[in-house]
Enzyme design. Sequence first.
Site, PDB file in Angstrom:
ATOM      1  N   HIS A  15       0.921  -1.095  -0.349  1.00 52.81           N
ATOM      2  CA  HIS A  15       0.008   0.446   0.208  1.00 52.81           C
ATOM      3  C   HIS A  15       0.784   0.643   0.389  1.00 52.81           C
ATOM      4  O   HIS A  15       2.117   0.980   0.373  1.00 52.81           O
ATOM      5  CB  HIS A  15      -0.699   0.369   1.663  1.00 52.81           C
ATOM      6  CG  HIS A  15      -2.045  -1.105   1.524  1.00 52.81           C
ATOM      7  ND1 HIS A  15      -1.756  -2.049   1.826  1.00 52.81           N
ATOM      8  CD2 HIS A  15      -3.084  -0.921   1.667  1.00 52.81           C
ATOM      9  CE1 HIS A  15      -2.370  -3.085   2.576  1.00 52.81           C
ATOM     10  NE2 HIS A  15      -3.734  -2.412   2.281  1.00 52.81           N
TER      11      HIS A  15
ATOM     12  N   ASP B  15       2.955   1.825   3.315  1.00 54.74           N
ATOM     13  CA  ASP B  15       2.984   0.940   3.874  1.00 54.74           C
ATOM     14  C   ASP B  15       5.168   1.468   3.361  1.00 54.74           C
ATOM     15  O   ASP B  15       5.636   1.148   3.999  1.00 54.74           O
ATOM     16  CB  ASP B  15       2.832  -0.420   3.301  1.00 54.74           C
ATOM     17  CG  ASP B  15       1.758  -0.895   3.108  1.00 54.74           C
ATOM     18  OD1 ASP B  15       1.300  -0.636   5.069  1.00 54.74           O
ATOM     19  OD2 ASP B  15       1.865  -1.693   2.775  1.00 54.74           O
TER      20      ASP B  15
HETATM   21  C1  XUL Z   1      -7.917  -6.596   4.324  1.00 57.06           C
HETATM   22  C2  XUL Z   1      -7.195  -7.014   3.386  1.00 57.06           C
HETATM   23  C3  XUL Z   1      -5.860  -5.758   2.818  1.00 57.06           C
HETATM   24  C4  XUL Z   1      -6.127  -5.636   1.186  1.00 57.06           C
HETATM   25  C5  XUL Z   1      -5.347  -4.217   0.362  1.00 57.06           C
HETATM   26  O1  XUL Z   1      -8.733  -7.510   4.620  1.00 57.06           O
HETATM   27  O2  XUL Z   1      -7.194  -7.881   2.698  1.00 57.06           O
HETATM   28  O3  XUL Z   1      -4.692  -6.397   3.017  1.00 57.06           O
HETATM   29  O4  XUL Z   1      -5.235  -7.202   0.991  1.00 57.06           O
HETATM   30  O5  XUL Z   1      -5.778  -3.457   1.357  1.00 57.06           O
END
Ligand code: XUL
Length: 443
Positions: free
Chosen positions: A102, A105
């Site tokens: 993300h 992150d």
């Molecule tokens: C949340 C989840 C996230 C997504 C990306 O449950 O799985 O980490 O994969 O935002």
Amino acid sequence: MAEFFADVSPIRFEGPDTDSELAYRVYDPDRVVLGKRMEDQLRIAVCYWHSFAWPGSDIFGAGTFDRPWNDEGRDPIDAAKQKADAAFEFISKLGVPYFCFHDVDLSPQGDTFAETRANLEQMVDYAADHMKATGTKLLWGTANVFSHPRFAAGASTNPDPEVFAYAAAQVKNAIDATHRLGGENYVLWGGREGYETLLNTRMGQESDQFARFLHMVVDYKKSIGFEGTLLIEPKPQEPTKHQYDYDCATVHGFLERYDLVGELFVNIEVNHATLSGHSFHHEVAYSVDNGIFGSIDANRGDPQNGWDTDQFPNSVEEMSLAMYEIMRAGGFTTGGFNFDTKLRRQSMARDDLFHGHIGGIDTLAQSLLVAERLIEDGTLEAARNERYAGWSGVLGEEIMGGTVDLPALEKRVTAGDIDPEPVSGRQEQLENLINRTLWRTVE
Ligand code: XUL
Ligand code: CO
């Protein structure tokens, strides 16, 4: 650069008889399975967030993990660089080809949006250098438009269009970062795209907003020549009480309704599938059969509780059934298996992160061998073909081709030309076939 995982050497395939805990027993990247190297079939990724950003906290307690970049008072960019150094050291020692991230992150938030964007650009360059040095590739990037308080009432589905605009700006920059790093997919998970109470919610309006947002994402992707696949990650609830991307079938209906089929596919997470009341096998089979399959977030839930525990996958049976559906349809194109997995809060030794991934990767590798055996054996496919054989016959083709209607069928049934006999579904026999294959696939 000081090694963070100094006590761990690169993990190698050593075969089932090795005594080493820090070795692969099944995952042999170069072994050819169903016509491709195992590494190229499984396309494994490490996730940045649970493995490096999350401190090991839960809603009742503080972080337990040894993650010095999260310490108070650190210069945010220095800390982000140390985190990246540790992440890429881990990924290359683990010997897997991909990672996922993300925006938040990878790089710290600034005081203004412009500062946040500059931080991201700086950290993307830093990650690019690590990717080059280690040969790591990007499976997908995404934007976190769910943690900051501004997104409490949703991102694109927020009642305030300014929040929509803010999320749009953030997603645009995250797509740019993904594109710049050669990402093969871009993921949208709608953690706050849902509601807490219907008393204050216009579901139809929120749906229209969400679709508008996705169309903007599709248009932007095309305008910059980003060729990665766009993926929606279904999840029924958590953090909100109800999320619009409830499961694969709901997402599929939404894509049909808003003319987005063919533009977006699904990233199926195992624990999200079970939270929605389905099996992982169901979600994969649905999306493969309906042409919306994209990628997998590999993990597992705990059958004793009903939340998203994101544990490392360890059930060959659960994985094999889904793997069979993926592989019989030809395997991944741009997708892969991302380890969206969390250590338990008590797993605070540095090498725990290796043990979790090694076990999960061997589970996937073993499941791939089971899928190979099921496909080469052909019994399961033959049983399905036989069960539906009538649909390739005259009557089946007349019905599906639209050349008969209700009165025509009624006439034939009345005349006694059609008088079907019930046929066994052979469930137990097929279950035995699966078990036999699981037991036999050891080497
Ligand atoms: C949340 C989840 C996230 C997504 C990306 O449950 O799985 O980490 O994969 O935002
Ligand atoms: Co996920």
